[in-house]
Design an enzyme around this catalytic site. Structure first.
Site, PDB file in Angstrom:
ATOM      1  N   GLY A 155       0.817  -1.218   0.000  1.00 13.95           N
ATOM      2  CA  GLY A 155       0.000   0.000   0.000  1.00 13.95           C
ATOM      3  C   GLY A 155       0.844   1.258   0.000  1.00 13.95           C
ATOM      4  O   GLY A 155       0.337   2.364  -0.216  1.00 13.95           O
ATOM      5  N   LYS A 211      10.056   1.631   0.167  1.00 19.78           N
ATOM      6  CA  LYS A 211       8.979   1.772   1.154  1.00 19.78           C
ATOM      7  C   LYS A 211       8.746   3.251   1.423  1.00 19.78           C
ATOM      8  O   LYS A 211       9.682   3.970   1.791  1.00 19.78           O
ATOM      9  CB  LYS A 211       9.384   1.035   2.441  1.00 19.78           C
ATOM     10  CG  LYS A 211       8.262   0.897   3.455  1.00 19.78           C
ATOM     11  CD  LYS A 211       8.621  -0.169   4.483  1.00 19.78           C
ATOM     12  CE  LYS A 211       7.559  -0.301   5.549  1.00 19.78           C
ATOM     13  NZ  LYS A 211       7.880  -1.357   6.516  1.00 19.78           N
ATOM     14  N   ASP A 233      -2.031   7.021   3.110  1.00 19.43           N
ATOM     15  CA  ASP A 233      -1.451   8.059   2.248  1.00 19.43           C
ATOM     16  C   ASP A 233      -0.278   7.548   1.413  1.00 19.43           C
ATOM     17  O   ASP A 233       0.327   8.301   0.649  1.00 19.43           O
ATOM     18  CB  ASP A 233      -1.010   9.261   3.094  1.00 19.43           C
ATOM     19  CG  ASP A 233      -0.059   8.851   4.216  1.00 19.43           C
ATOM     20  OD1 ASP A 233       0.495   7.735   4.166  1.00 19.43           O
ATOM     21  OD2 ASP A 233       0.127   9.650   5.162  1.00 19.43           O
ATOM     22  N   ARG A 245      14.403  -1.113   0.821  1.00 22.79           N
ATOM     23  CA  ARG A 245      14.604  -2.347   1.589  1.00 22.79           C
ATOM     24  C   ARG A 245      15.183  -3.403   0.653  1.00 22.79           C
ATOM     25  O   ARG A 245      14.778  -3.527  -0.499  1.00 22.79           O
ATOM     26  CB  ARG A 245      13.265  -2.792   2.144  1.00 22.79           C
ATOM     27  CG  ARG A 245      13.315  -4.096   2.888  1.00 22.79           C
ATOM     28  CD  ARG A 245      12.088  -4.304   3.728  1.00 22.79           C
ATOM     29  NE  ARG A 245      10.876  -4.355   2.933  1.00 22.79           N
ATOM     30  CZ  ARG A 245       9.643  -4.380   3.474  1.00 22.79           C
ATOM     31  NH1 ARG A 245       9.488  -4.328   4.776  1.00 22.79           N
ATOM     32  NH2 ARG A 245       8.583  -4.448   2.712  1.00 22.79           N
ATOM     33  N   ASP A 275       0.992 -11.392   7.066  1.00 19.90           N
ATOM     34  CA  ASP A 275       1.513 -10.542   5.987  1.00 19.90           C
ATOM     35  C   ASP A 275       2.881  -9.962   6.348  1.00 19.90           C
ATOM     36  O   ASP A 275       3.538  -9.367   5.494  1.00 19.90           O
ATOM     37  CB  ASP A 275       0.519  -9.412   5.651  1.00 19.90           C
ATOM     38  CG  ASP A 275       0.131  -8.601   6.874  1.00 19.90           C
ATOM     39  OD1 ASP A 275      -0.326  -9.196   7.863  1.00 19.90           O
ATOM     40  OD2 ASP A 275       0.301  -7.373   6.856  1.00 19.90           O
ATOM     41  N   ASN A 276       3.294 -10.125   7.589  1.00 19.88           N
ATOM     42  CA  ASN A 276       4.623  -9.662   7.990  1.00 19.88           C
ATOM     43  C   ASN A 276       5.595 -10.828   8.172  1.00 19.88           C
ATOM     44  O   ASN A 276       6.616 -10.689   8.831  1.00 19.88           O
ATOM     45  CB  ASN A 276       4.532  -8.859   9.293  1.00 19.88           C
ATOM     46  CG  ASN A 276       3.792  -7.552   9.110  1.00 19.88           C
ATOM     47  OD1 ASN A 276       3.677  -7.060   7.986  1.00 19.88           O
ATOM     48  ND2 ASN A 276       3.285  -6.994  10.184  1.00 19.88           N
TER      49      ASN A 276
HETATM   50  P1  AMP Z   1       1.885  -2.779   8.143  1.00 16.73           P
HETATM   51  O1  AMP Z   1       1.101  -2.472   9.374  1.00 16.73           O
HETATM   52  O2  AMP Z   1       2.947  -1.747   7.829  1.00 16.73           O
HETATM   53  O3  AMP Z   1       2.402  -4.162   8.097  1.00 16.73           O
HETATM   54  O4  AMP Z   1       0.848  -2.625   6.920  1.00 16.73           O
HETATM   55  C1  AMP Z   1      -0.354  -3.335   6.808  1.00 16.73           C
HETATM   56  C2  AMP Z   1      -1.011  -2.958   5.508  1.00 16.73           C
HETATM   57  O5  AMP Z   1      -1.331  -1.571   5.482  1.00 16.73           O
HETATM   58  C3  AMP Z   1      -0.161  -3.200   4.265  1.00 16.73           C
HETATM   59  O6  AMP Z   1      -1.017  -3.589   3.224  1.00 16.73           O
HETATM   60  C4  AMP Z   1       0.458  -1.865   4.032  1.00 16.73           C
HETATM   61  O7  AMP Z   1       0.854  -1.667   2.705  1.00 16.73           O
HETATM   62  C5  AMP Z   1      -0.683  -0.926   4.399  1.00 16.73           C
HETATM   63  N1  AMP Z   1      -0.224   0.386   4.857  1.00 16.73           N
HETATM   64  C6  AMP Z   1       0.416   0.681   6.016  1.00 16.73           C
HETATM   65  N2  AMP Z   1       0.657   2.003   6.095  1.00 16.73           N
HETATM   66  C7  AMP Z   1       0.165   2.560   4.969  1.00 16.73           C
HETATM   67  C8  AMP Z   1       0.091   3.893   4.469  1.00 16.73           C
HETATM   68  N3  AMP Z   1       0.589   4.926   5.147  1.00 16.73           N
HETATM   69  N4  AMP Z   1      -0.481   4.074   3.272  1.00 16.73           N
HETATM   70  C9  AMP Z   1      -0.996   3.052   2.586  1.00 16.73           C
HETATM   71  N5  AMP Z   1      -0.971   1.783   2.990  1.00 16.73           N
HETATM   72  C10 AMP Z   1      -0.399   1.529   4.171  1.00 16.73           C
HETATM   73 MG    MG Z   2       3.312  -5.218   6.923  1.00 20.49          MG
END
Ligand code: AMP
Ligand code: MG
Length: 492
Positions: A95, A115, A127, A178, A256-257
């Site tokens: 995202g 990223k 965003d 990354r 997903d992580n």
């Molecule tokens: P994370 O919590 O970073 O592992 O992200 C979980 C999901 O939310 C993933 O699909 C990320 O790509 C999306 N995501 C996290 N932060 C953002 C952001 N600021 N804008 C868009 N997508 C995000």
């Molecule tokens: Mg993630």
């Protein structure tokens, strides 16, 4: 020896993007306003076959800021889903990141993943940006874990910018590149399984096997799927053993992580233990402690079960169970090996597990700093009173410490190595410098004021955490009470 490339000579490949539209969406990054290079990592440049002197190349700011693409780059947002805090979320994907392409060097392929690259079709309400605070945390963690011998993604370089980004307060947009052998997650397989794209799922199994399990080339889809699942189970078990031995809590172990090759992946509100506190919860939003430090071995198995379910399109239940059954024995062995090394025990003895458990109980009861204790133990040579160790425990625990040391002395008699040799080995296993949250916070606050020097200094210590670095004693000191349990939020 291969010659190191200049940045201009780097040519990216895009094997993953070429898998096709079932796997994501091709789109360019959205440039950041006025990107400024905060740091570029010579160690990662070398890994990629790029001259480390290229760390100073101003082009990195343009590439990381999304304004310029390296030759051959075909930016691609990867689609995946996953289980977050136990519930399936079908709406995930890159995202705010893009796979820029792959570098090939010395027979290995490395993904470059930007990223903070701006919005993608998978951004939902986000965003598409990352902030300086969280990119610095990710940058530091990859290097710290790598230096401790724990598999992790790393970062090539990091930019700050003038782009305002709203989190709990206004911050600035930042981005990092990354680097990992692959960015395929458990969630990639879950997505293809739950959307019944089974041909694509087979293609992904073949793709990952082609890179990591070349011996399985030419085997049928079922055999490759089994080889891959076994590989992921084994790598994940080793990974958790490593985390538990150094006191690392990931904080958000959603599927997903989780990397399919067992790298530590996607750093958010992670933490390294200060005091030995098994129930340590580093993620401020983890109210139930699902991802507490001592829950990690179990939760990774939970995640492997979710992955195995996604493989049920390819493998029968007995095979899935058999693959998962490897996890616990591998984890126990890998953890025991790591803890024996921390204790300086080269010979294997049946009482070692108890000796280790007794020590951990002592450290917990006395709220003892985990890193400092093992560093001091590395220099222990039977002295009474054991002043250096006692200094780390409250007086009420001193008798229990001496009792444990009596057992330890007794156990050391079974060792063959000379004690000086053992001590040296322990000093190269038990770090002097660890990535404490309060130190990361200091580095972040300096960087937010435009001073990037503390970041470079800390990174240097974390990349060589076993060396003495006498000019940097402050970074190895016990943390102040106010520096423990800093609330680290999920926002990044
Ligand atoms: P994370 O919590 O970073 O592992 O992200 C979980 C999901 O939310 C993933 O699909 C990320 O790509 C999306 N995501 C996290 N932060 C953002 C952001 N600021 N804008 C868009 N997508 C995000
Ligand atoms: Mg993630």
């Amino acid at each position: 020896m291969t010659t190191l490339k200049s940045l201009a000579q780097v040519k990216l490949h895009h094997h993953y993007a070429d898998l096709g539209a079932a796997f994501g969406t091709a789109l360019p990054p959205t440039p950041l306003q006025n990107p400024r290079l905060v740091h570029a990592n010579p160690a990662v440049l070398s890994l990629l076959g790029i001259n480390p002197a290229e760390a100073g190349n101003p082009l990195w700011a343009q590439v990381t800021g999304g304004a310029t693409l390296l030759s051959g780059s075909k930016p691609f947002a990867m689609k995946y889903t996953g289980h977050q805090f136990g519930s399936y979320n079908p709406d995930l994907g890159d995202g705010r990141a893009l796979l820029l392409g792959e570098v090939e060097h010395d027979g290995k392929r490395w993904d470059l993943h930007l990223k903070g690259a701006g919005q993608t079709p998978y951004s939902r309400f986000g965003d598409g940006r990352a902030v300086l605070r969280s990119t610095i945390r990710e940058y530091l963690a990859g290097e710290a874990l790598t230096a401790l011998g724990i598999r992790s993604t790393r970062a090539l370089c990091l930019v700050d910018s003038d782009e305002p980004v709203a989190r709990e307060k206004m911050e600035t947009g930042a981005a990092l590149i990354r680097v990992a052998r692959t960015h395929v997650r458990f969630g990639h397989f879950e997505y293809l399984f739950y959307t019944r794209q089974l041909e694509a799922q087979r293609a992904l199994v073949q793709f990952v096997c082609g890179q990591f399990l070349p011996d399985s080339a030419g085997e049928d889809a079922q055999a490759q799927a089994e080889a891959l699942l076994r590989f992921t189970v084994a790598r994940s078990a080793e990974l958790v053993a490593g985390w538990q031995s150094v006191g690392f809590a990931h904080g958000v172990l959603n599927t997903d992580n989780m990397s399919i090759i067992g790298d530590t992946f996607d750093f958010g509100p992670y933490g390294f233990l200060d005091d030995y506190e098994p129930g340590f919860i580093c993620n401020h939003s983890d109210h139930t402690g699902r991802y507490a430090f001592d829950a990690q071995p179990g939760v990774v198995l939970w995640n492997l079960n979710a992955l195995a379910h996604a493989f049920s399109s390819l493998l029968d239940t007995e095979t899935l169970k058999d693959c998962l059954g490897q996890y616990q024995p591998l984890l126990i062995d890998a953890y025991a090996a790591r803890m024996r090394a921390k204790l300086g025990l080269e010979v294997e003895d049946e009482g070692d597990q108890q000796l280790c458990a007794d020590l951990l109980q002592l450290l917990e009861a006395g709220s003892v700093d985990y890193t400092l204790f093992f560093r001091a133990l590395s220099r222990y040579c039977g002295e009474r009173p054991p002043l250096a160790l006692e200094a780390l425990l409250p007086p009420a625990q001193h008798p229990a410490l001496r009792h444990w040391l009596d057992q330890y002395d007794h156990r050391l008699q079974k060792e063959i190595r000379a004690s000086a040799v053992r001590s040296q080995a322990m000093l190269h296993t038990n770090p002097k410098f660890i990535l404490r949250n309060y130190l990361a916070q200091e580095v972040i606050e300096a960087a937010q004021q435009g001073d990037y020097r503390p970041l470079g200094d800390f990174l240097g210590l974390l990349q060589q955490p076993f060396e003495e670095h006498p000019a940097f004693e402050r970074w190895a000191a016990p943390p102040p009470e106010s520096g423990k349990h800093l609330p680290i939020s999920c926002s990044s």
